[in-house]
Design a protein around this motif. Sequence first.
Motif, mmCIF file in Angstrom:
data_model
loop_
_atom_site.group_PDB
_atom_site.id
_atom_site.type_symbol
_atom_site.label_atom_id
_atom_site.label_comp_id
_atom_site.label_asym_id
_atom_site.label_seq_id
_atom_site.Cartn_x
_atom_site.Cartn_y
_atom_site.Cartn_z
ATOM 1 N N THR A 79 -24.080 -4.710 7.332
ATOM 2 C CA THR A 79 -23.967 -4.137 5.999
ATOM 3 C C THR A 79 -22.561 -3.635 5.731
ATOM 4 O OG1 THR A 79 -26.294 -3.457 6.087
ATOM 5 C CG2 THR A 79 -24.904 -2.395 4.428
ATOM 6 N N ARG A 80 -21.979 -2.946 6.697
ATOM 7 C CA ARG A 80 -20.615 -2.437 6.527
ATOM 8 C C ARG A 80 -19.615 -3.580 6.375
ATOM 9 N NH1 ARG A 80 -17.487 0.946 11.161
ATOM 10 N NH2 ARG A 80 -17.375 -1.158 12.023
ATOM 11 N N MET A 81 -19.790 -4.643 7.166
ATOM 12 C CA MET A 81 -18.884 -5.786 7.089
ATOM 13 C C MET A 81 -18.939 -6.431 5.705
ATOM 14 S SD MET A 81 -18.930 -9.266 9.385
ATOM 15 C CE MET A 81 -20.501 -9.767 8.650
ATOM 16 N N GLU A 82 -20.147 -6.591 5.167
ATOM 17 C CA GLU A 82 -20.292 -7.212 3.853
ATOM 18 C C GLU A 82 -19.709 -6.340 2.753
ATOM 19 O OE1 GLU A 82 -21.235 -10.194 3.103
ATOM 20 O OE2 GLU A 82 -21.702 -10.757 5.151
ATOM 21 N N LEU A 83 -19.888 -5.023 2.858
ATOM 22 C CA LEU A 83 -19.321 -4.113 1.864
ATOM 23 C C LEU A 83 -17.800 -4.140 1.902
ATOM 24 C CD1 LEU A 83 -21.712 -1.041 2.220
ATOM 25 C CD2 LEU A 83 -21.502 -2.543 0.236
#
Length: 259
Positions: free
Chosen positions: A19-23
């Motif tokens: 999730t952090r990578m996509e954000l």
Amino acid sequence: MATVERSPLQRIEFLYLLTRMELKARYKGRFLGYVWAVSTPFALAFVYWIVFKVIMRLEMDNYSVYLIAGLFPWTWLSVGVLSAARSFVVNAPLVKEMGLTHSILPLSNVMQEMAHFVFALPVVIAWVVLAGGYTLNPSWLWQIPLMLIVQAAFVYPLALACALANAYIRDVEYLLGIVFPVLFFATPMVYPISMVPEPLHQYFELSPLHALMQSWRAVFMEGALDSARIAYVGAFSAASGAIAWLLYRKLAPRISEVV
């Protein structure tokens, strides 16, 4: 094929990292990233305010707050499901090569849109207070977190089911592009149910989407929650969750072959 995450803790960690990578990827190189996160619902609210309040002269107090209080959670729901529907296809190399628990991928999309919603909450609250004239309500401290959980539980089964369906039938994501605009006006999102003929009210009230959106509006505009509506949304989420899990158990073993 190796399994990436073997324990619940590893799964949670992988979900967080994904999730952090996509954000970070979404906002990389965008100086106005936060502005873009909140601009679309506000732009839609402005358009509908012009159409219904100025042109059609809708008699409704605090109509802009009514719009904002519904459009932000709707954006989380619709974008979350639409992006999750493509999650297996878009991440095909990840699915095939890493052997991860597939259900994490659509969950990551739901969490990303939930993060956008949380980031936008200060702006929503500011609009409710400044434009609507409401006061900061202490009950929001527990009502908003509760509604975050309720909506996440509502959205994820839909996201997982759509992701599974789209992996086998690629037309599903295009069908969703038609279904969501229909649901948007049928919920209703931009006009009060009082505009609907009285004999039809019962059919609108049957919609769990209507119950969910009205619950958000009740929080921001009244500082209150209807326990019957929350229970109804919870029952729907439990039923759809059971169906989505059964579909997942049946279809997930072949996901890596069909994407």
